[in-house]
Design a protein around this motif. Structure first.
Motif, mmCIF file in Angstrom:
data_model
loop_
_atom_site.group_PDB
_atom_site.id
_atom_site.type_symbol
_atom_site.label_atom_id
_atom_site.label_comp_id
_atom_site.label_asym_id
_atom_site.label_seq_id
_atom_site.Cartn_x
_atom_site.Cartn_y
_atom_site.Cartn_z
ATOM 1 N N ALA A 87 -4.743 4.027 -7.165
ATOM 2 C CA ALA A 87 -4.494 3.007 -6.143
ATOM 3 C C ALA A 87 -3.119 3.261 -5.539
ATOM 4 C CB ALA A 87 -4.556 1.613 -6.749
ATOM 5 N N VAL A 88 -3.025 3.072 -4.234
ATOM 6 C CA VAL A 88 -1.766 3.233 -3.518
ATOM 7 C C VAL A 88 -1.465 1.930 -2.810
ATOM 8 C CG1 VAL A 88 -0.554 4.481 -1.688
ATOM 9 C CG2 VAL A 88 -2.166 5.692 -3.167
ATOM 10 N N VAL A 89 -0.259 1.412 -3.006
ATOM 11 C CA VAL A 89 0.162 0.199 -2.311
ATOM 12 C C VAL A 89 1.368 0.525 -1.449
ATOM 13 C CG1 VAL A 89 -0.778 -1.340 -4.078
ATOM 14 C CG2 VAL A 89 1.614 -0.636 -4.218
ATOM 15 N N GLY A 90 1.505 -0.239 -0.375
ATOM 16 C CA GLY A 90 2.594 0.006 0.552
ATOM 17 C C GLY A 90 3.830 -0.816 0.271
ATOM 18 N N SER A 91 3.668 -1.868 -0.546
ATOM 19 C CA SER A 91 4.824 -2.724 -0.833
ATOM 20 C C SER A 91 4.727 -3.272 -2.249
ATOM 21 C CB SER A 91 4.901 -3.878 0.166
ATOM 22 O OG SER A 91 3.905 -4.829 -0.124
ATOM 23 N N LEU A 92 5.846 -3.758 -2.744
ATOM 24 C CA LEU A 92 5.879 -4.330 -4.086
ATOM 25 C C LEU A 92 5.007 -5.573 -4.190
ATOM 26 C CD1 LEU A 92 9.675 -3.897 -4.943
ATOM 27 C CD2 LEU A 92 7.756 -2.516 -5.735
ATOM 28 N N ASP A 93 4.788 -6.276 -3.088
ATOM 29 C CA ASP A 93 3.962 -7.483 -3.100
ATOM 30 C C ASP A 93 2.513 -7.196 -3.461
ATOM 31 O OD1 ASP A 93 6.168 -8.986 -2.311
ATOM 32 O OD2 ASP A 93 5.699 -8.764 -0.187
ATOM 33 N N GLU A 94 2.077 -5.976 -3.336
ATOM 34 C CA GLU A 94 0.681 -5.609 -3.583
ATOM 35 C C GLU A 94 0.427 -5.066 -4.985
ATOM 36 O OE1 GLU A 94 -1.071 -3.514 0.029
ATOM 37 O OE2 GLU A 94 1.090 -3.295 0.355
ATOM 38 N N VAL A 95 1.474 -4.909 -5.778
ATOM 39 C CA VAL A 95 1.356 -4.250 -7.078
ATOM 40 C C VAL A 95 0.430 -5.001 -8.031
ATOM 41 C CG1 VAL A 95 2.630 -3.600 -9.171
ATOM 42 C CG2 VAL A 95 3.523 -3.002 -6.920
ATOM 43 N N ARG A 96 0.570 -6.306 -8.153
ATOM 44 C CA ARG A 96 -0.238 -7.065 -9.124
ATOM 45 C C ARG A 96 -1.737 -6.903 -8.865
ATOM 46 N NH1 ARG A 96 3.901 -10.921 -8.091
ATOM 47 N NH2 ARG A 96 5.365 -10.972 -9.827
#
Length: 111
Positions: A87-96
């Motif tokens: 999984a790839v997220v663009g921001s820390l807000d999406e990590v969870r």
């Protein structure tokens, strides 16, 4: 017997590691250890035996290899584009959400 999902974070320095850990903390899993460099990652993988590894993309593809070479099946989440991640997220807000594999909002377009 049930056990909590174990999540390990890795980043290139202590400040970024602290930010990743803040973003990854959750009540549904246990946040373990933390690697503040690529060199620390293999030992952290062996010590903590995590189920999920959250990587800062600036560590590079060697970090994905280190996680995969641990001998365990792990979900790899990267903050920033990192080939080989699950999984790839663009921001820390999406990590969870990425830790649990929740899809990004939006989904397919239906007409």
């Amino acid at each position: 017997m049930c056990r909590a999902l174990k999540v390990l974070c890795a980043a290139p320095d202590r400040d970024r590691l602290t930010a990743l850990k803040r973003a990854a903390v959750g009540v549904a899993w246990e946040l373990v250890g933390g690697a503040a460099s690529l060199q620390e990652l293999p030992d952290q993988m062996a010590s903590w035996r995590p189920d999920v590894v959250v990587l800062d993309a600036s560590l590079g593809t060697a970090a994905v290899r280190a996680a995969r070479d641990s001998g365990r099946s792990v979900r790899v989440v990267s903050v920033g584009e990192l080939p080989g991640s699950d999984a790839v997220v663009g921001s820390l807000d999406e990590v969870r959400d990425a830790i649990l594999g929740v899809p990004r909002p939006g989904g397919p377009v239906r007409t």
